[in-house]
Design a protein around this motif. Structure first.
Motif, PDB file in Angstrom:
ATOM      1  N   PRO A 238       3.286  -1.173   3.853  1.00 39.64           N
ATOM      2  CA  PRO A 238       2.687  -2.122   2.917  1.00 39.64           C
ATOM      3  C   PRO A 238       1.676  -1.636   2.084  1.00 39.64           C
ATOM      4  CG  PRO A 238       1.953  -3.156   4.994  1.00 39.64           C
ATOM      5  CD  PRO A 238       3.041  -1.819   5.246  1.00 39.64           C
ATOM      6  N   GLY A 239       2.030  -1.068   0.655  1.00 40.31           N
ATOM      7  CA  GLY A 239       0.756  -0.574  -0.014  1.00 40.31           C
ATOM      8  C   GLY A 239       0.039  -1.500  -0.737  1.00 40.31           C
ATOM      9  N   TYR A 240      -0.638  -2.326   0.055  1.00 39.56           N
ATOM     10  CA  TYR A 240      -1.345  -3.699  -0.538  1.00 39.56           C
ATOM     11  C   TYR A 240      -2.541  -3.094  -1.265  1.00 39.56           C
ATOM     12  CZ  TYR A 240      -4.793  -3.844   3.332  1.00 39.56           C
ATOM     13  OH  TYR A 240      -5.968  -3.220   4.027  1.00 39.56           O
ATOM     14  N   ASN A 241      -2.994  -1.875  -0.847  1.00 35.42           N
ATOM     15  CA  ASN A 241      -4.115  -1.185  -1.579  1.00 35.42           C
ATOM     16  C   ASN A 241      -3.661  -0.237  -2.560  1.00 35.42           C
ATOM     17  OD1 ASN A 241      -6.567  -2.611  -1.181  1.00 35.42           O
ATOM     18  ND2 ASN A 241      -6.943  -1.745   0.733  1.00 35.42           N
ATOM     19  N   LEU A 242      -2.388  -0.337  -3.091  1.00 40.32           N
ATOM     20  CA  LEU A 242      -1.838   0.918  -3.971  1.00 40.32           C
ATOM     21  C   LEU A 242      -2.522   1.627  -4.981  1.00 40.32           C
ATOM     22  CD1 LEU A 242       0.865   2.060  -4.631  1.00 40.32           C
ATOM     23  CD2 LEU A 242       1.365   0.476  -6.250  1.00 40.32           C
ATOM     24  N   PRO A 243      -3.597   1.069  -5.679  1.00 38.69           N
ATOM     25  CA  PRO A 243      -4.373   2.061  -6.540  1.00 38.69           C
ATOM     26  C   PRO A 243      -5.247   2.789  -5.839  1.00 38.69           C
ATOM     27  CG  PRO A 243      -4.137  -0.290  -7.517  1.00 38.69           C
ATOM     28  CD  PRO A 243      -3.669  -0.292  -6.188  1.00 38.69           C
ATOM     29  N   LEU A 244      -6.005   2.268  -4.777  1.00 39.88           N
ATOM     30  CA  LEU A 244      -6.902   2.996  -3.864  1.00 39.88           C
ATOM     31  C   LEU A 244      -6.167   4.232  -3.279  1.00 39.88           C
ATOM     32  CD1 LEU A 244      -9.248   0.165  -2.810  1.00 39.88           C
ATOM     33  CD2 LEU A 244      -9.586   1.797  -4.448  1.00 39.88           C
ATOM     34  N   ALA A 245      -4.918   3.819  -2.651  1.00 39.87           N
ATOM     35  CA  ALA A 245      -4.350   4.812  -1.895  1.00 39.87           C
ATOM     36  C   ALA A 245      -3.731   6.318  -2.707  1.00 39.87           C
ATOM     37  CB  ALA A 245      -2.882   4.334  -1.521  1.00 39.87           C
ATOM     38  N   ALA A 246      -3.668   5.706  -4.038  1.00 40.65           N
ATOM     39  CA  ALA A 246      -3.388   6.865  -5.243  1.00 40.65           C
ATOM     40  C   ALA A 246      -4.634   7.564  -5.384  1.00 40.65           C
ATOM     41  CB  ALA A 246      -2.814   6.318  -6.553  1.00 40.65           C
ATOM     42  N   VAL A 247      -5.821   7.098  -5.313  1.00 41.31           N
ATOM     43  CA  VAL A 247      -7.013   7.716  -5.518  1.00 41.31           C
ATOM     44  C   VAL A 247      -7.209   8.724  -4.270  1.00 41.31           C
ATOM     45  CG1 VAL A 247      -9.545   7.518  -5.337  1.00 41.31           C
ATOM     46  CG2 VAL A 247      -8.337   6.039  -6.879  1.00 41.31           C
ATOM     47  N   ALA A 248      -6.758   7.940  -3.142  1.00 39.34           N
ATOM     48  CA  ALA A 248      -6.876   8.987  -1.850  1.00 39.34           C
ATOM     49  C   ALA A 248      -5.865  10.063  -1.837  1.00 39.34           C
ATOM     50  CB  ALA A 248      -6.820   8.069  -0.392  1.00 39.34           C
ATOM     51  N   GLN A 249      -4.785   9.924  -2.477  1.00 42.27           N
ATOM     52  CA  GLN A 249      -3.770  11.023  -2.654  1.00 42.27           C
ATOM     53  C   GLN A 249      -4.440  12.228  -3.461  1.00 42.27           C
ATOM     54  OE1 GLN A 249      -1.506  11.138  -0.066  1.00 42.27           O
ATOM     55  NE2 GLN A 249       0.135  11.009  -1.302  1.00 42.27           N
ATOM     56  N   VAL A 250      -4.861  12.072  -4.742  1.00 42.16           N
ATOM     57  CA  VAL A 250      -5.470  13.050  -5.545  1.00 42.16           C
ATOM     58  C   VAL A 250      -6.597  13.591  -4.902  1.00 42.16           C
ATOM     59  CG1 VAL A 250      -4.183  11.865  -7.544  1.00 42.16           C
ATOM     60  CG2 VAL A 250      -6.680  11.327  -7.063  1.00 42.16           C
ATOM     61  N   TRP A 251      -7.549  12.869  -4.328  1.00 41.17           N
ATOM     62  CA  TRP A 251      -8.555  13.456  -3.650  1.00 41.17           C
ATOM     63  C   TRP A 251      -8.119  14.210  -2.433  1.00 41.17           C
ATOM     64  CZ3 TRP A 251      -9.861  12.960   1.381  1.00 41.17           C
ATOM     65  CH2 TRP A 251     -11.298  13.094   1.941  1.00 41.17           C
ATOM     66  N   GLY A 252      -7.043  14.108  -1.750  1.00 44.72           N
ATOM     67  CA  GLY A 252      -6.434  14.762  -0.712  1.00 44.72           C
ATOM     68  C   GLY A 252      -6.043  15.936  -1.215  1.00 44.72           C
TER      69      GLY A 252
END
Length: 581
Positions: A238-252
């Motif tokens: 469940p991507g319930y924090n979808l925008p923040l997960a995307a932030v984590a992805q580009v930071w990664g």
């Protein structure tokens, strides 16, 4: 408002609200067992007979029994009526493009009385066939075959192939963002129930929403915004924090870039060179060496996820190279530092955590893990979604079609301090932030549970996009809101080794839909779920099932925080395990 101040304020509001709640009421009685009805008209007649404000039926088609076969499913699809249409057609005043909420419904002749909203993934934009995906890897059945009336939609926009922005181009239009965030589900659900009423002469007895990834986000958002519409909701990954997960992805991606070689053609970092497959396999072996036997059996599975997070230490357990890199034998000190930072998760310069870290799991060796981390994070998934859908205002199109600019430049230039707060931002045009539109308004789902709604969640512990630790954090908040009654309305099942929604070295084939129906309609809460591997000879083989496993290995999935612990017997059989803390 700064991201740190917002996070502090949100936490204070949540704790205050939870602390003043009265004890939850006793769980309601189960819903009645659903029973269907035959159609009261032909499929051809449905378009002329159905009327609903803002809806235009574009096509109907009868599919005969035995006419349609789907990969991996032994039985042919039953006779059914396919209905295609659009809702709320409009021309955007912002980009002058035509928009509508596109949908497809499949209505079986032998209907079981149930409605199945198939929430789709990614950035949507496609009306995928409404077969009723029951989730997991290589499903052997689907909702249509089980007798559900199934709905699928594009969430309010069509993929635009004419622009380099592609699937994210709709983010320029505020209403399209709202439709994607929550409004398409809210609008389509009563429409679909009305269509069912027209075709069968009765409304559905019970209604279910099923989705994975962004579809899982749709499920949690629907439970919080329209709690009266669904009796059971099943969400995977469940991507319930979808925008923040995307932030984590580009930071990664920025971290991986530090140990990557340049791509000769573009002179940008080639993230695939940061950790080649041999190095990820090395890490997987190190995790197994420390954590595999924590559940009582060394079997290539880290079932005790939380135990492993306590037991595994990257600095101690991953071999370090004394000199030059030796792929598959050791990691360089720089590689170890990067990997440890990625698994710890993004924190800005003020010390504010942006998103959860990742759990150590042998599924890091999965192909999907590398693809999401090294390709999707800087390409047409996370970077483009963050630039044009999740931040306010959206980025300039020059991000992808300017003078030599590319998505990887955007991803590597994204600043946690400067840019992460844009997912919470709004302005005169985009009056709702991405986080407001795309996340649950009440993570405790109090109204949904008060009326007896049941929620099943499943999450792969080696998901590279939406961290299983973030879902565990959601579960902890849910328990805080509901106390000892939490498991009366929701249960979380972790899938060891599974990557994003499926795949990885995992037993990833399961039927959570039947478990949810039994809970909603019979009051039988799932005590465990049996999951199966898809080894050689399976209908849809998973090439990442280890050769040392039985091709049809089964394992118990247990409601968190319980763990499937080995008791005795056949090491390839779920019957040899018990759920225990």
């Amino acid at each position: 408002m700064s991201l740190a101040k917002f996070a502090a304020l949100a936490s204070a509001v949540l704790l205050t609200a939870c602390g003043t709640l009265p004890p939850p009421p006793a769980p309601p009685t189960p819903r009645p067992l659903a029973s269907g009805a035959p159609p009261v008209m032909t499929c051809d007649a449905l378009a002329a007979r159905f009327a609903y404000a803002g809806v235009r039926v574009t096509a109907t088609e009868r599919v005969a029994d035995g006419q349609l076969a789907l990969p991996g499913i032994a039985r042919y699809m039953p006779e059914h009526c396919v209905v295609k249409g659009v809702m709320n057609e409009r021309t955007s005043p912002v980009d002058n493009k035509r928009y509508a909420i596109g949908f497809e419904m499949r209505l079986p002749t032998y209907w079981n009385g149930r409605f199945f909203y198939q929430a789709n993934g990614g950035l949507d934009g496609f009306v995928t066939p409404a077969y009723g995906d029951i989730l997991g890897g290589g499903p052997a059945s689907n909702g249509l075959l089980k007798g559900f009336a199934v709905l699928s939609s594009d969430a309010g926009h069509a993929f635009d192939r004419t622009t380099p922005i592609g699937g994210a181009s709709f983010g320029i239009d505020p209403q399209a963002r709202r439709d994607y965030g929550y409004n398409a589900v809210a609008q389509l659900t009563p429409m679909a129930k009305s269509l069912i009423q027209t075709f069968y002469g009765k409304r559905p007895v019970t209604s279910y929403l099923v989705g994975t990834s962004n579809g899982g986000r749709h499920g949690l958002v629907a439970a919080s915004r329209t709690p009266e519409e669904y009796d059971g909701i099943l969400v995977s990954t469940p991507g319930y924090n979808l925008p923040l997960a995307a932030v984590a992805q580009v930071w990664g991606a920025q971290q991986f870039a530090k140990v990557s070689r340049p791509n000769p053609a573009t002179q940008r970092p080639d993230l695939t060179t940061s950790f080649p497959p041999a190095d990820l396999n090395l890490v997987a072996r190190a995790v197994l060496a420390r954590c595999d036997a924590l559940d009582g059996l060394a079997d290539g599975v880290v079932a005790d996820v939380q135990g492993c997070q306590k037991a595994f230490r990257a600095d101690r357990d991953i071999p370090v190279c004394a000199g030059a890199a030796q792929p598959g034998q050791c990691l360089t000190p720089a590689q170890k530092a990067v990997l440890a930072k990625v698994f710890e998760g993004p924190v800005d310069s003020a010390g504010t955590r942006i998103y959860s870290g990742l759990p150590w799991d042998a599924g890091i060796a999965g192909r999907d893990w590398a693809q999401w981390k090294f390709s999707h994070s800087v390409g047409p998934r996370d970077a483009v979604a963050l630039a044009f859908v999740f931040t306010t205002p959206p980025a300039s199109p020059a991000v992808v079609n300017g003078q030599g600019n590319t998505l990887i430049d955007y991803a590597l230039g994204f600043s946690l301090d400067r840019d992460a707060g844009k997912v919470w931002a709004s302005d005169a045009l985009f009056t709702d932030s991405a986080m407001k539109m795309m996340t649950p308004t009440d993570t405790g789902l109090r109204a949904f549970t008060k009326r007896g709604g049941k929620l099943l969640l499943a999450h792969g512990t080696a998901d590279p996009v939406f961290s299983a630790l973030d879902t565990i954090a959601w579960w902890d908040g849910y328990v805080y809101a509901h106390g000892s009654k939490a498991s009366d309305s929701a249960r979380l099942f972790l899938v060891p080794g599974m990557n994003h929604s499926r795949g990885g070295p995992a037993t990833d084939q399961m039927d959570l839909v039947d478990a949810l129906v039994n809970w909603v309609e019979r009051g039988q809460a799932p005590q465990s779920i049996v999951a199966q591997a898809r080894g050689p000879g399976s209908a849809v083989p998973n090439p990442e099932v280890p050769a040392s496993w039985s091709a049809n290995r089964t394992r118990l999935l247990c409601p968190y925080p319980q763990v499937a612990r080995y008791v005795a017997g056949d090491v390839e059989s779920a019957a040899s395990f018990r759920c225990a803390e």
